[in-house]
Scaffold this motif. Structure first.
Motif, PDB file in Angstrom:
ATOM      1  N   GLN A 146       4.657  -2.405   3.431  1.00 60.92           N
ATOM      2  CA  GLN A 146       5.412  -2.227   2.249  1.00 60.92           C
ATOM      3  C   GLN A 146       6.817  -2.080   2.393  1.00 60.92           C
ATOM      4  N   VAL A 147       7.677  -2.039   1.198  1.00 62.07           N
ATOM      5  CA  VAL A 147       9.173  -2.184   1.817  1.00 62.07           C
ATOM      6  C   VAL A 147       9.737  -0.480   0.898  1.00 62.07           C
ATOM      7  N   GLY A 148      10.093   0.328   1.848  1.00 62.55           N
ATOM      8  CA  GLY A 148      10.417   1.605   1.444  1.00 62.55           C
ATOM      9  C   GLY A 148      10.806   2.292   2.826  1.00 62.55           C
ATOM     10  N   VAL A 149      10.661   3.665   2.635  1.00 66.94           N
ATOM     11  CA  VAL A 149      11.174   4.486   3.662  1.00 66.94           C
ATOM     12  C   VAL A 149      10.239   5.459   4.149  1.00 66.94           C
ATOM     13  N   LYS A 150       9.929   5.571   5.309  1.00 68.59           N
ATOM     14  CA  LYS A 150       9.117   6.222   5.972  1.00 68.59           C
ATOM     15  C   LYS A 150       9.463   7.302   7.028  1.00 68.59           C
ATOM     16  N   TYR A 151       8.897   8.712   6.569  1.00 69.58           N
ATOM     17  CA  TYR A 151       9.416   9.847   7.775  1.00 69.58           C
ATOM     18  C   TYR A 151       8.138  10.078   8.653  1.00 69.58           C
ATOM     19  N   ILE A 152       8.365  10.254  10.040  1.00 68.32           N
ATOM     20  CA  ILE A 152       7.368  10.607  10.926  1.00 68.32           C
ATOM     21  C   ILE A 152       7.550  12.017  11.694  1.00 68.32           C
TER      22      ILE A 152
ATOM     23  N   GLN B 155       3.267  12.021   8.489  1.00 71.64           N
ATOM     24  CA  GLN B 155       3.798  10.753   8.043  1.00 71.64           C
ATOM     25  C   GLN B 155       3.880  10.884   6.670  1.00 71.64           C
ATOM     26  N   ALA B 156       5.007  10.499   5.924  1.00 73.86           N
ATOM     27  CA  ALA B 156       4.950  10.482   4.545  1.00 73.86           C
ATOM     28  C   ALA B 156       6.024   9.444   4.332  1.00 73.86           C
ATOM     29  N   GLY B 157       5.709   8.747   3.215  1.00 76.76           N
ATOM     30  CA  GLY B 157       6.212   7.375   2.762  1.00 76.76           C
ATOM     31  C   GLY B 157       6.482   7.350   1.448  1.00 76.76           C
ATOM     32  N   TYR B 158       7.833   6.535   0.875  1.00 75.72           N
ATOM     33  CA  TYR B 158       7.906   6.271  -0.395  1.00 75.72           C
ATOM     34  C   TYR B 158       8.216   4.752  -0.514  1.00 75.72           C
ATOM     35  N   TYR B 159       7.488   4.143  -1.169  1.00 69.68           N
ATOM     36  CA  TYR B 159       7.693   2.472  -1.244  1.00 69.68           C
ATOM     37  C   TYR B 159       7.886   2.106  -2.442  1.00 69.68           C
ATOM     38  N   LEU B 160       9.060   1.226  -2.470  1.00 71.90           N
ATOM     39  CA  LEU B 160       9.515   0.624  -3.928  1.00 71.90           C
ATOM     40  C   LEU B 160       8.530  -0.419  -4.310  1.00 71.90           C
ATOM     41  N   ARG B 161       8.053  -1.220  -3.174  1.00 69.10           N
ATOM     42  CA  ARG B 161       7.373  -2.446  -3.547  1.00 69.10           C
ATOM     43  C   ARG B 161       6.521  -2.913  -2.600  1.00 69.10           C
TER      44      ARG B 161
ATOM     45  N   GLU C 277      -0.409 -11.879  -8.344  1.00 67.99           N
ATOM     46  CA  GLU C 277      -0.698 -12.202  -9.652  1.00 67.99           C
ATOM     47  C   GLU C 277      -1.791 -13.643  -9.406  1.00 67.99           C
ATOM     48  N   ALA C 278      -2.780 -13.502 -10.287  1.00 64.36           N
ATOM     49  CA  ALA C 278      -4.072 -14.378  -9.939  1.00 64.36           C
ATOM     50  C   ALA C 278      -3.587 -15.835  -9.927  1.00 64.36           C
ATOM     51  N   ASP C 279      -4.221 -16.573  -8.946  1.00 63.71           N
ATOM     52  CA  ASP C 279      -3.985 -18.084  -9.104  1.00 63.71           C
ATOM     53  C   ASP C 279      -4.981 -18.272 -10.321  1.00 63.71           C
ATOM     54  N   SER C 280      -4.785 -19.680 -10.581  1.00 57.72           N
ATOM     55  CA  SER C 280      -5.472 -20.344 -11.693  1.00 57.72           C
ATOM     56  C   SER C 280      -7.072 -20.212 -11.308  1.00 57.72           C
ATOM     57  N   TYR C 281      -7.527 -20.471 -10.014  1.00 57.83           N
ATOM     58  CA  TYR C 281      -8.733 -20.599  -9.558  1.00 57.83           C
ATOM     59  C   TYR C 281      -9.676 -19.219  -9.660  1.00 57.83           C
ATOM     60  N   VAL C 282      -8.901 -18.094  -9.863  1.00 61.06           N
ATOM     61  CA  VAL C 282      -9.358 -16.846  -9.907  1.00 61.06           C
ATOM     62  C   VAL C 282      -9.825 -16.520 -11.445  1.00 61.06           C
ATOM     63  N   ALA C 283     -11.570 -16.410 -11.730  1.00 64.63           N
ATOM     64  CA  ALA C 283     -11.893 -16.409 -12.870  1.00 64.63           C
ATOM     65  C   ALA C 283     -11.553 -14.710 -13.126  1.00 64.63           C
ATOM     66  N   ASP C 284     -11.260 -14.171 -14.164  1.00 69.46           N
ATOM     67  CA  ASP C 284     -10.862 -12.843 -14.490  1.00 69.46           C
ATOM     68  C   ASP C 284      -9.983 -12.283 -13.588  1.00 69.46           C
ATOM     69  N   GLY C 285      -9.024 -13.137 -13.168  1.00 67.17           N
ATOM     70  CA  GLY C 285      -7.914 -12.558 -12.537  1.00 67.17           C
ATOM     71  C   GLY C 285      -6.945 -11.587 -13.326  1.00 67.17           C
ATOM     72  N   SER C 286      -6.105 -11.239 -12.468  1.00 70.14           N
ATOM     73  CA  SER C 286      -5.067 -10.092 -13.329  1.00 70.14           C
ATOM     74  C   SER C 286      -3.755 -10.442 -12.910  1.00 70.14           C
ATOM     75  N   ASP C 287      -2.778  -9.952 -13.368  1.00 69.03           N
ATOM     76  CA  ASP C 287      -1.251  -9.999 -13.022  1.00 69.03           C
ATOM     77  C   ASP C 287      -0.650  -8.447 -12.920  1.00 69.03           C
ATOM     78  N   ASN C 288      -0.916  -7.919 -11.896  1.00 71.55           N
ATOM     79  CA  ASN C 288      -0.222  -6.688 -11.839  1.00 71.55           C
ATOM     80  C   ASN C 288       0.874  -6.459 -10.550  1.00 71.55           C
ATOM     81  N   GLN C 289       1.792  -5.693 -10.707  1.00 75.20           N
ATOM     82  CA  GLN C 289       2.780  -5.406 -10.052  1.00 75.20           C
ATOM     83  C   GLN C 289       2.587  -4.188  -9.297  1.00 75.20           C
ATOM     84  N   GLU C 290       2.377  -3.911  -7.968  1.00 72.64           N
ATOM     85  CA  GLU C 290       2.576  -2.317  -7.382  1.00 72.64           C
ATOM     86  C   GLU C 290       3.911  -1.929  -7.302  1.00 72.64           C
ATOM     87  N   ARG C 291       4.133  -0.656  -7.620  1.00 71.28           N
ATOM     88  CA  ARG C 291       5.648  -0.182  -7.351  1.00 71.28           C
ATOM     89  C   ARG C 291       5.319   1.368  -7.132  1.00 71.28           C
ATOM     90  N   ASN C 292       6.233   1.828  -6.582  1.00 75.70           N
ATOM     91  CA  ASN C 292       6.493   3.404  -6.426  1.00 75.70           C
ATOM     92  C   ASN C 292       5.343   4.021  -5.793  1.00 75.70           C
TER      93      ASN C 292
END
Length: 392
Positions: free
Chosen positions: A146-152, A161-167, A187-202
């Motif tokens: 993921q995109v963020g900062v990691k300390y080792i 190891q600790a990390g904070y990731y924006l996205r 985000e689910a494609d049309s062929y995924v029944a019961d699909g969802s549209d979430n974004q993971e952040r922070n």
């Protein structure tokens, strides 16, 4: 008369060996900067589904920078045309970055990395010895970038190891909403029944591990925790993703053991069911049960010596089992077992794996979109997978 599949594979492997049997050599631009990459071929064999394919798997370019203070790494991958991407016309129609980060070493024991880097969760760098990886990969915990900062920090026997990731990683080029190297909330494609549209952040993650001797076993024990927000773009409400893991890694001479238990609990705010969250990666999207336990056990054995006129070396035998036991009562457990070996043939790295899957989206033709959710065919399937790689 067409050659049988095994003969075609043997001839293809021999051709690949001849082409790349020269010494592997990354381009050393300076004393600190190396440029390289890899070319990998793969063979898939599953007679039940009439799959007998050998072709180009992956091509990637990489760069590594190392000095007493500044460090960094980038890797960009290309796929397409060959199985399982025969629906694309050209090689490179699918492409994405795996890594893109820069770092600073305060001293030999402390460093920080900024950019697209590996999230420090559980067994590192992988949840076992397998080339194909475990079910931890497809539920978004193993080999995750993921995109963020990691300390080792290494303090004696302790590794923190600790990390904070924006996205998650940026989307690459492909044909679906899941064009990343890692399996990430998508985000689910049309062929995924019961699909969802979430974004993971922070995403916040912490991993603490300690090296110790347990009798004759050189060991590591550790605990990891991860927490992030899930922003639903249909309801505009935020849910959460939480995961914890405990792991053990042991080495006694040629024998190796890796064990891990993890709990993943996602509480999305979907407009429909909250029992499923859509993830994506490698040009596809699929549902994953929002709550469940991941179990991983890996046993390996290193074979010393060189064989076949000193051309074969570094032989490793391994067996790996992983299971994703879902909390929803009606959902079927997903299981994966891999029996394999890896070795060097001159400058080629070869991994051969006999893979078994039950409710596994990638093995045996179970439901790709639903196996990690409610389940797929709910019986064991198997196939053979061979990967041949030349690293330069």
């Amino acid at each position: 008369m067409p050659l049988p599949a095994t003969s075609r594979f043997t001839l293809s492997l021999a051709a690949l060996f001849c082409i790349f049997a020269e010494p592997a050599m990354a381009v050393q631009v300076t004393d600190n900067l190396d440029l390289g990459g890899a070319i990998r071929g793969r063979w898939d064999y599953d007679p039940d589904r009439n799959i007998q394919n050998f072709g180009l798997d992956t091509f990637w370019l990489s760069a590594k920078y190392t000095s007493d203070t500044w460090i960094g790494e980038a890797q960009y991958r290309f796929y397409g045309r060959s199985y399982p991407y025969r629906y694309t016309k050209n090689y490179g129609d699918i492409q994405f970055a795996k890594l893109a980060w820069v770092g600073y070493k305060f001293n030999p024991e402390q460093q920080v990395q900024v950019g697209l880097n590996t999230v420090p969760f559980g067994l590192q760098p992988y949840f076992g010895s397998t080339f194909y990886e475990t079910l931890g990969n497809v539920i978004g915990l193993e080999d995750l970038q993921q995109v963020g900062v990691k300390y080792i920090q290494q303090s004696g026997d302790w590794n923190i190891q600790a990390g904070y990731y924006l996205r998650p990683a940026w989307q690459g080029k492909g044909t679906t909403n899941g064009v990343t190297f890692s399996s990430v909330v998508s985000e689910a494609d049309s062929y995924v029944a019961d699909g969802s549209d979430n974004q993971e952040r922070n995403t916040v993650v912490l991993r603490v591990a300690k090296a110790l001797d347990l009798g004759l076993w050189k060991s590591e024990v550790g605990v990891s925790g991860l927490s992030s927000s899930l922003e639903n773009r249909d309801t505009n409400n935020d849910g959460r993703r939480n995961a914890v893991a405990v792991h053990y890694l042991g080495k006694n001479g040629p024998w190796g053991v890796q064990l891990q238990v993890a709990r993943q609990q996602m509480s999305p705010r979907n407009p429909g069911t909250d029992e499923l969250v859509t993830l994506g990666g490698y040009d596809g999207t699929y549902n994953v049960a929002s709550r469940g336990n991941l179990y991983v056990a890996d046993l390996s054995y290193d074979v010393t010596g060189k064989y076949l006129f000193n051309q074969v070396s570094g032989v490793k035998l391994y067996a790996n089992y992983s299971a994703f036991d879902k909390s929803a009562k009606a959902f079927k457990t997903s299981e994966r077992m891999i029996l394999g070996s890896s070795f060097m043939v001159s400058q080629l790295y070869v991994a051969t794996e006999w893979m078994f899957g039950k409710n596994d989206p990638y093995i045996g033709g179970s439901s790709y979109a639903q196996s990690l959710g409610a389940g797929g065919t709910d019986h064991w399937e198997n196939q053979v997978y061979v990967n041949v790689a030349y690293y330069f």
